[in-house]
Each structure stands twice: as C-alpha cells, then as structure tokens.
Design an enzyme around this catalytic site. Structure first.
Site, mmCIF file in Angstrom:
data_model
loop_
_atom_site.group_PDB
_atom_site.id
_atom_site.type_symbol
_atom_site.label_atom_id
_atom_site.label_comp_id
_atom_site.label_asym_id
_atom_site.label_seq_id
_atom_site.Cartn_x
_atom_site.Cartn_y
_atom_site.Cartn_z
ATOM 1 N N CYS A 58 0.719 -1.309 0.058
ATOM 2 C CA CYS A 58 0.128 0.035 0.193
ATOM 3 C C CYS A 58 0.892 1.106 -0.111
ATOM 4 O O CYS A 58 1.795 1.620 0.681
ATOM 5 C CB CYS A 58 -0.929 -0.095 1.298
ATOM 6 S SG CYS A 58 -2.001 1.366 1.381
ATOM 7 N N TYR A 89 -7.514 4.153 -9.622
ATOM 8 C CA TYR A 89 -7.170 3.433 -8.343
ATOM 9 C C TYR A 89 -8.048 1.916 -8.392
ATOM 10 O O TYR A 89 -7.843 0.960 -8.176
ATOM 11 C CB TYR A 89 -7.519 4.163 -6.806
ATOM 12 C CG TYR A 89 -7.315 3.284 -5.804
ATOM 13 C CD1 TYR A 89 -6.139 3.127 -5.305
ATOM 14 C CD2 TYR A 89 -8.285 2.960 -5.042
ATOM 15 C CE1 TYR A 89 -6.067 2.131 -3.994
ATOM 16 C CE2 TYR A 89 -8.426 2.226 -3.781
ATOM 17 C CZ TYR A 89 -7.200 1.863 -3.303
ATOM 18 O OH TYR A 89 -7.025 1.153 -2.412
ATOM 19 N N GLU A 101 1.359 -0.208 -6.869
ATOM 20 C CA GLU A 101 1.268 0.735 -6.103
ATOM 21 C C GLU A 101 2.680 1.294 -5.788
ATOM 22 O O GLU A 101 3.379 0.587 -5.037
ATOM 23 C CB GLU A 101 0.249 0.722 -4.859
ATOM 24 C CG GLU A 101 -1.330 0.769 -5.151
ATOM 25 C CD GLU A 101 -1.998 0.644 -4.002
ATOM 26 O OE1 GLU A 101 -1.308 1.162 -2.965
ATOM 27 O OE2 GLU A 101 -3.065 0.465 -4.036
ATOM 28 N N ASP A 136 -2.797 -7.265 2.500
ATOM 29 C CA ASP A 136 -3.133 -6.761 1.258
ATOM 30 C C ASP A 136 -2.532 -7.853 0.043
ATOM 31 O O ASP A 136 -1.389 -8.120 -0.133
ATOM 32 C CB ASP A 136 -2.237 -5.207 1.111
ATOM 33 C CG ASP A 136 -2.989 -4.317 1.676
ATOM 34 O OD1 ASP A 136 -4.014 -4.391 2.260
ATOM 35 O OD2 ASP A 136 -1.804 -3.493 2.408
ATOM 36 N N TYR A 141 0.098 -4.882 -4.863
ATOM 37 C CA TYR A 141 0.974 -4.799 -3.684
ATOM 38 C C TYR A 141 2.191 -5.523 -3.812
ATOM 39 O O TYR A 141 2.847 -5.806 -2.475
ATOM 40 C CB TYR A 141 0.006 -5.461 -2.629
ATOM 41 C CG TYR A 141 -1.408 -4.857 -2.337
ATOM 42 C CD1 TYR A 141 -1.636 -3.377 -2.132
ATOM 43 C CD2 TYR A 141 -2.494 -5.280 -2.776
ATOM 44 C CE1 TYR A 141 -2.550 -2.973 -2.147
ATOM 45 C CE2 TYR A 141 -3.745 -4.736 -2.599
ATOM 46 C CZ TYR A 141 -3.706 -3.446 -2.509
ATOM 47 O OH TYR A 141 -4.917 -2.953 -2.351
ATOM 48 N N CYS A 204 -2.178 1.959 7.632
ATOM 49 C CA CYS A 204 -0.938 1.701 7.190
ATOM 50 C C CYS A 204 -0.546 0.164 7.222
ATOM 51 O O CYS A 204 -0.453 -0.316 8.608
ATOM 52 C CB CYS A 204 -0.001 2.494 7.921
ATOM 53 S SG CYS A 204 1.755 2.121 7.316
ATOM 54 N N CYS A 213 18.926 -4.357 7.308
ATOM 55 C CA CYS A 213 19.912 -4.650 5.812
ATOM 56 C C CYS A 213 21.076 -3.737 5.914
ATOM 57 O O CYS A 213 21.283 -2.469 6.292
ATOM 58 C CB CYS A 213 19.017 -3.799 4.715
ATOM 59 S SG CYS A 213 19.493 -3.787 3.013
#
Length: 223
Positions: A58, A89, A101, A136, A141, A204, A213
């Site tokens: 998202c 959308y 997205e 999602d 996604y 969110c 990382c």
C-alpha cells in the site's frame, strides 16, 4: 464459489495485454502541490536532484516513510509497472492493469544517498511475499524497485543480494522483489497523495521483517 476463486487467481497473476483494461489517453486529475512540503507535485524539480521509485505494498504508508527523510525533496503516490495507460485506483485494484502501487521519491543525493533509500525500502516491508504484502493481496501490492540509471540498477541488485543473505540467515524465504528500469509513472488521484498526512489515523499495512539491511556500497560499472 468458482467466481470468487477465479477473481483471486487473477489478482495473483499479472495480466496479458489482451486481458489488461484499456485505460485512457488523458492523465487522471491529481493535486498540484504536495500536502506536506507545499512544493509542486509534478515539478519542475530543482537541478541536481535525482529520482527513485519503490513499491512496498500500500503506497500510503510507504510514501510517509520517504517524505519524512532528510534530503527528500518531494514524494508522490502512483502506479507503475503495468500495461493500462493512465489507470485509476479502482482499475488497479482489479489486478487487470498490471501496475504496482509505488512511490516516486525526488531526493538530493548530497543529503541522502540512494543506498540509504534502499535500506529504508528493504527494512520497512517484507520483500519475500510475492503478490502481496501482509493482508493486502494482489499484484498491485508486489515489492518493486524501478531504477532510473545503470548505477541505480547495480545498487538495487547488490542490495537485494546482500539483504537476501541476511534474510536467509534469519530463516526467511527468498526475495521476490521486481527490479527493473523505471517505466512510466502515473500519478495517483488527489485522495491518495500524502494520505496519512491528511488522515493520521488512516490504514498503514507496512510491516518489516525485523532483519537489518546492511547499507549497500556503490557498485563500480562493469561489476
């Protein structure tokens, strides 16, 4: 029941050109200025700035991550990596445009490096999930890095390889992130631009793996 299963399967598989929605010739309307910085969303951008593009699921939460970083001049939510021109959308959500997205990031490389943007990208979502991100589900996604130069392409690939070693050491699956030269970017509708600045309690779905990382080093040409 067959119909629901068929729709889910389509969302997990990128469409062919014959399957893709036709779209339109005109760009869909969006805002003129960034809600947070008040800078012009579509530019012109100052000389010396560079662009990056990331898909992390998202785009609401992903965009907020980057606009909060020092050195990022502007961000925009949008669609990229598909077939349908100027998608809406609602169209992308069907899985029949092929787009992910994504967030367009315009940044000052003298303040924030591309490597630092990559680190933020990898650590703030799960790049091993294929055509989904958490709850999602669908091609929209998927995890993606779209690059604007050979240097970015080398850096993105090197960072993927380094992070995959860290993930595998933590018992995680292989990275499924798409890395490819940047296709055309389509700005999302006004409602989706800087959504979480306008709706602080909005949804969110971002969730990292908890695996650090290592900041990737620049990779020389020809490597």
């Amino acid at each position: 029941m067959f119909f629901l299963s068929d729709m889910l399967n389509k969302k997990l598989k990128l469409p062919t050109r014959d399957e893709a929605l036709p779209g339109r010739n005109q760009a869909i309307p969006t805002v003129a200025k960034h809600h947070v910085s008040k800078r012009p969303l579509k530019g012109p951008y100052p000389e010396g700035l560079e662009m990056a593009m990331f898909g992390m699921g998202c785009f609401w939460g992903a965009e907020r991550l980057f606009w909060q970083m020092d050195g990022v001049w502007i961000t925009a939510a949008g669609y990229a990596g598909g077939i349908t021109p100027n998608p809406t959308y609602q169209e992308t959500c069907t899985g029949l445009t092929g787009h992910a997205e994504v967030v367009l990031v315009v940044f000052d490389p003298k303040v924030v490096s591309y490597a630092e943007l990559l680190k933020t990208f990898w650590e703030n979502h799960d790049p091993t999930q294929g055509m989904r991100q958490g709850n999602d589900v669908g091609t929209t996604y998927r995890s993606a890095i779209f690059t604007f130069s050979d240097e970015q392409q080398r850096a993105a690939t090197a960072s993927r390889d380094a992070y995959e070693q860290s993930l595998r050491g933590a018992g995680r699956d292989r990275i499924t992130t798409e890395i490819a030269p940047a296709p055309e970017f389509y700005f999302a509708e006004a409602d989706h631009q800087q959504y979480l600045a306008k709706n602080p309690n909005g949804y969110c779905g971002l969730q990292g793996t908890g695996v650090t990382c290592p900041v990737p080093q620049a990779v020389p040409a020809g490597s």
